[in-house]
Enzyme design. Structure first.
Site, PDB file in Angstrom:
ATOM      1  N   ASP A 221       0.848  -1.176   0.143  1.00 19.12           N
ATOM      2  CA  ASP A 221       0.018   0.103   0.021  1.00 19.12           C
ATOM      3  C   ASP A 221       1.030   1.175   0.051  1.00 19.12           C
ATOM      4  OD1 ASP A 221       0.899  -0.634   2.599  1.00 19.12           O
ATOM      5  OD2 ASP A 221      -1.036  -0.193   3.777  1.00 19.12           O
ATOM      6  N   ASP A 245       1.252  -7.130 -11.012  1.00 13.38           N
ATOM      7  CA  ASP A 245       0.232  -6.962 -12.065  1.00 13.38           C
ATOM      8  C   ASP A 245      -0.342  -5.785 -11.906  1.00 13.38           C
ATOM      9  OD1 ASP A 245      -1.794  -7.614 -13.994  1.00 13.38           O
ATOM     10  OD2 ASP A 245      -3.222  -7.785 -12.628  1.00 13.38           O
ATOM     11  N   ASP A 249       0.538  -1.697 -13.783  1.00 13.61           N
ATOM     12  CA  ASP A 249      -0.555  -0.783 -14.359  1.00 13.61           C
ATOM     13  C   ASP A 249      -0.349   0.530 -13.833  1.00 13.61           C
ATOM     14  OD1 ASP A 249      -1.728  -2.810 -16.020  1.00 13.61           O
ATOM     15  OD2 ASP A 249      -3.535  -2.080 -15.671  1.00 13.61           O
TER      16      ASP A 249
HETATM   17  C1  IPM Z   1      -0.894  -8.734 -17.435  1.00 10.91           C
HETATM   18  C2  IPM Z   1      -2.591  -9.183 -17.590  1.00 10.91           C
HETATM   19  C3  IPM Z   1      -2.928 -10.502 -17.322  1.00 10.91           C
HETATM   20  C4  IPM Z   1      -2.379 -10.665 -15.898  1.00 10.91           C
HETATM   21  C5  IPM Z   1      -4.365 -11.073 -17.416  1.00 10.91           C
HETATM   22  C6  IPM Z   1      -4.717 -10.656 -18.826  1.00 10.91           C
HETATM   23  C7  IPM Z   1      -4.559 -12.508 -17.244  1.00 10.91           C
HETATM   24  O1  IPM Z   1      -3.222  -8.228 -16.871  1.00 10.91           O
HETATM   25  O2  IPM Z   1      -0.309  -9.703 -18.229  1.00 10.91           O
HETATM   26  O3  IPM Z   1      -0.536  -7.924 -16.681  1.00 10.91           O
HETATM   27  O4  IPM Z   1      -2.999 -10.291 -14.740  1.00 10.91           O
HETATM   28  O5  IPM Z   1      -1.268 -11.201 -15.658  1.00 10.91           O
HETATM   29 MG    MG Z   2      -2.042  -6.630 -15.824  1.00 10.57          MG
END
Ligand code: IPM
Ligand code: MG
Length: 353
Positions: A221, A245, A249
């Site tokens: 966090d 993941d 992002d």
């Molecule tokens: C990523 C994507 C994948 C993940 C999904 C599409 C399964 O979000 O490669 O980051 O969660 O690993």
């Molecule tokens: Mg992802």
């Protein structure tokens, strides 16, 4: 050099960006005198439609025999019914697991000429250069689920073994050695037992095997906050599957667009899978407006990691820098300025190579 690439365009904008990957690889082959060949296979939603299976055995066999796998994206609303028998993502996770790709490298760099595309202020993001090392074949993604008989209680299990933690930490520590000599490990050790194993194991491996590399452990966090307030303080960041993941992002907003970020998925075997970190973007699929740079930079990682072609990989990265410096922009990074389509961006990078 002769090299064979398996292409898995997948769904949504996947085919559009993979087409540009081949344009770039062909440009590299011409300039450096290589012989690159390609075969395309089904994976994800398109594979479900054609065969009922998101990862057909013919696809997996082809990947095992490739020098490198170039993957677009999988998934989309057509296949996201929660009651469906299978899903496109099952194919992607199955591929990572079957090829033993436990290490996902996600470099996040800001580009000087693009800094104003970031939603964050220049003085915060300028000069950011982080290598995320995300564990890719364990954790809550692969711990299995349990569903009670009445279907009203469901659990997904977060599970890591000492061996799984050791190998990803070693890989990240090696990478840190070749960079600034600092490693950040991200966990949730104040709550999760799995994270306490992660932290203990990481601290032991670093103390015993990498005394020359600095280690800092941070709770996830807090890391989510630090990434936006002081991203330049981080160099190599190692974390588990789910946190990696989510944090990558988030980190994609530092350079300004998810469309810019490449990744390499590697294991102890020879084959690697190279894919942009963005998804299938169903909202813009078929319009030719997707940013192919994340995919193009992933081909550079393929040349570097699977084929050992360092100069060729550097040529792709230099071409991307040059094209951005020349002001060529896809819609996601154009702000209120003019933009080019996917094909024109690929052509510009190929010409620069
Ligand atoms: C990523 C994507 C994948 C993940 C999904 C599409 C399964 O979000 O490669 O980051 O969660 O690993
Ligand atoms: Mg992802």
């Amino acid at each position: 050099m002769k090299a064979h690439f398996v292409l898995l365009p997948g769904d949504g904008i996947g085919p559009e960006v993979v087409a540009e990957a081949t344009v770039i690889l062909n440009a590299v082959a011409r300039r450096f005198g290589h012989d690159f060949s390609y075969t395309e296979h089904l994976m994800g939603g398109c594979a479900i439609d054609a065969t009922g299976d998101p990862l057909p055995s013919a696809t997996l066999d082809a990947c095992r025999n490739a020098d490198a796998v170039i993957l677009g994206a999988v998934g989309g609303p057509r296949w996201s019914d929660p009651d469906a028998a299978t899903r496109p993502e099952v194919g992607l996770l199955g591929l990572r697991k079957a090829l033993g790709l436990y290490a996902n490298l996600r470099p996040v760099r800001t580009y000087d000429v693009l800094v104003d595309a970031s939603p964050l202020r220049r003085e915060i993001v300028d000069g950011t250069d982080i290598l995320f090392v995300r564990e890719l074949t364990g954790g809550i993604y692969f711990g299995g689920s349990t569903i009670s008989d009445d279907g009203r209680t469901v659990a997904d299990h977060m599970r890591y073994t000492v061996e799984e933690i050791e190998r990803i930490v070693r890989l990240a520590a090696q990478a840190a050695r070749g960079r600034s000599g600092r490693l950040t490990s991200v966990d949730k050790a104040n709550v999760l037992e799995v994270s306490r194993l992660w932290r203990r194991t990481t601290e032991r491996v670093m103390r015993d095997e990498f005394p020359d590399v600095g280690l800092e452990s941070i709770l996830v966090d807090a890391m989510a906050m630090h990434l936006l307030s002081r991203p330049r303080d981080f160099d190599v960041v190692v974390t588990g599957n789910l946190f990696g993941d989510i944090l990558t992002d988030e980190a994609s907003m530092l350079p300004g667009s998810l469309g810019l970020l490449p990744s390499a998925s590697l294991g102890d075997g020879a084959v690697g899978v190279y894919e942009p970190i963005h998804g299938s973007a169903p909202d813009i699929a078929g319009r030719g407006t997707a940013n192919p740079l994340g995919m193009i930079l992933s081909t550079a990682m393929a040349l570097q990691h699977s084929l050992g072609l360092e100069a060729e990989a550097a040529a792709i990265e230099a071409a991307v820098h040059q094209v951005l410096a020349n002001g060529v922009r896809t819609a996601d990074i154009a702000g209120s300025g003019t933009s080019v389509d996917t094909v024109a961006m690929g052509a510009a990078v190929a010409a620069a190579i």
